[in-house]
Design a protein around this motif. Structure first.
Motif, mmCIF file in Angstrom:
data_model
loop_
_atom_site.group_PDB
_atom_site.id
_atom_site.type_symbol
_atom_site.label_atom_id
_atom_site.label_comp_id
_atom_site.label_asym_id
_atom_site.label_seq_id
_atom_site.Cartn_x
_atom_site.Cartn_y
_atom_site.Cartn_z
ATOM 1 N N ARG A 167 22.831 -8.564 18.758
ATOM 2 C CA ARG A 167 23.857 -7.271 18.941
ATOM 3 C C ARG A 167 23.844 -6.524 17.527
ATOM 4 N N VAL A 175 20.703 -4.521 17.257
ATOM 5 C CA VAL A 175 20.727 -3.319 17.961
ATOM 6 C C VAL A 175 21.550 -2.318 17.562
ATOM 7 N N GLY A 176 22.929 -2.685 17.046
ATOM 8 C CA GLY A 176 23.720 -1.716 16.474
ATOM 9 C C GLY A 176 23.019 -1.204 15.239
ATOM 10 N N THR A 230 19.886 -0.673 14.640
ATOM 11 C CA THR A 230 18.904 0.271 14.989
ATOM 12 C C THR A 230 19.566 1.581 15.697
ATOM 13 N N ALA A 231 20.512 1.712 16.291
ATOM 14 C CA ALA A 231 21.185 2.685 16.917
ATOM 15 C C ALA A 231 21.672 3.618 15.831
ATOM 16 N N ALA A 271 24.924 9.288 20.059
ATOM 17 C CA ALA A 271 25.161 7.939 20.043
ATOM 18 C C ALA A 271 24.945 7.065 21.283
ATOM 19 N N GLU A 272 25.142 7.820 22.355
ATOM 20 C CA GLU A 272 25.061 6.801 23.647
ATOM 21 C C GLU A 272 23.468 6.908 23.826
ATOM 22 N N ARG A 330 22.067 4.068 21.419
ATOM 23 C CA ARG A 330 22.146 2.929 21.855
ATOM 24 C C ARG A 330 21.038 2.296 22.733
ATOM 25 N N ALA A 380 17.751 1.989 21.037
ATOM 26 C CA ALA A 380 17.689 0.719 20.092
ATOM 27 C C ALA A 380 17.494 -0.540 21.154
ATOM 28 N N GLU A 381 18.209 -0.523 22.410
ATOM 29 C CA GLU A 381 17.896 -1.645 23.075
ATOM 30 C C GLU A 381 16.366 -1.723 23.507
ATOM 31 N N TRP A 429 14.343 6.494 24.922
ATOM 32 C CA TRP A 429 15.590 6.900 25.596
ATOM 33 C C TRP A 429 15.077 7.527 27.034
#
Length: 379
Positions: A20, A23-24, A26-27, A37-38, A41, A44-45, A103
């Motif tokens: 977590r 990922v946080g 990298t986001a 932001a969305e 995320r 990043a995942e 994305w």
């Protein structure tokens, strides 16, 4: 023990960081480059999945080496939204507008999945796209939603592989992924390049200062090359799955062309095999701009009761897992099983990164004023 990157240098070659947290961070890096932001995320995942599942050549190694330079050069637009060019219900064409593929591939597959719920099958074809990381991450998401998914991409106008018997480079690695539910088991997720290996494996060997096996690269005369740096020096070409024509190279080449047609010719993206490929010395050339990809989704539940499909899938993949192995300590599995097991371990114990990678992320955090959580030494 958690510590700074300086503390960790002497602790060994790898460190662990909570998934977590990775990922946080990298986001936050993508958001720092202007990505909403969305979406950041989601991207990043997709990127961190490579490290999570043990495919580090397609994980955060590409954050600094691939995605951020492309964003800073304007080759990727972190704020872009794909545009609908044609919509026929079960078939949609999008202009990717150079949006971040990590994305936009997720978004395209979700669009196809939503349409397939009604039509049984749907395709989203995209041109002017960019690199989307591990194809298996994107298709695996849909398999867990009881859908069957295909994602395939060409490499724009990048040319690093030759037609069997030909001199000039004409195609890229042209990866594809196909995923399906497997009942109560991990989803079946095939994720492969149509060349014998992806470029990330070769570049990872170069960074590690290690030779590569014979059979991955060949020189202009078709002789084996074991120096991984020869690829980026334009001195070597990738070989196709199957190796030599006598052992199946035409199968890998044929699959590469299949991807080129579906993923690039259909939407009108940049092609590898075009007149420019025949100019100059025919060496590896071009860049992976104007990538094309295709997202195809089948909804079995729209065609027959989903429980029946899942029960049959369970039986199919249980049979594979229950197959008596030739060697007792090497059980039979299927594509995607080992990656899912590794992802579960990494989620519980932390994602393992080379300490040099963690140092790169720490340097990036310091330059941009971002917060990189601490890591634990491993060995």
């Amino acid at each position: 023990m958690t510590g700074t990157v300086t503390d960790l240098v002497g602790s060994g070659s790898t460190v662990r960081i909570a998934y977590r947290d990775l990922v946080g961070f990298t986001a936050a890096v993508f958001a720092d480059r202007g990505m909403p932001a969305e979406r950041a995320r989601v991207a990043a995942e997709a990127l961190c999945y490579g490290d999570l599942a043990g495919m580090s050549s397609h994980g955060t190694a590409n954050l600094i080496r691939l995605y951020l330079p492309a964003i800073d050069a304007g080759r990727i637009d972190p704020t872009a939204t794909p545009r609908v060019v044609a919509d026929k219900g079960a078939a949609i064409l999008l202009d990717g507008n150079r949006a971040l593929g990590l994305w936009s591939a997720t978004d395209a597959l979700d669009l196809a999945a939503n349409r397939a719920q009604d039509t049984g099958i749907a395709m989203v074809s995209v041109r002017n796209a960019t690199h989307f990381g591990c194809a298996g991450y994107h298709t695996g998401r849909l398999a867990r939603r009881h859908l069957v998914a295909l994602l395939a991409s060409n490499c724009g106008r990048q040319r690093i592989a030759r037609a069997p018997g030909g001199r000039p480079a004409v195609l890229g690695t042209n990866p594809l992924s196909f995923a399906s539910p497997a009942g109560r088991h991990h989803p079946y997720v095939l994720d492969m390049s149509t060349t014998v290996v992806p470029t990330g494996r070769i570049r990872a060997a170069e960074r590690a200062g290690e030779p590569i096996p014979e059979g991955w690269l060949e020189d202009v005369d078709g002789k084996p090359v074991t120096d991984p740096g020869a690829l980026d020096r334009r001195e070597a070409y990738l070989r196709w799955l199957g190796g030599d024509p006598a052992t199946g190279a035409f199968k890998g080449y044929g699959l590469g062309l299949l991807v080129e047609v579906l993923a690039a010719l259909v939407p009108g993206a940049g092609l590898g095999p075009e007149a420019a490929a025949l100019s100059g010395d025919g060496g590896p050339t071009g860049s992976d701009d104007d990538i094309g990809f295709v997202a195809l989704v089948v909804a079995p539940g729209a065609l027959r009761p989903i429980d029946e499909f899942l029960d049959q899938a369970d039986g199919m993949f249980s049979t594979l897992l229950d197959s008596p192995p030739l060697e007792p300590d090497r059980t039979v599995s299927y594509p995607g099983w080992h990656e899912a097991e590794q992802a579960a371990r990494s989620t519980a114990d932390g994602v393992e990164l080379p300490v040099e990678r963690y140092r790169e992320l720490a340097d990036l955090a310091a330059r941009r004023g971002l917060d990189l959580p601490g890591a634990e030494g491993v060995r």
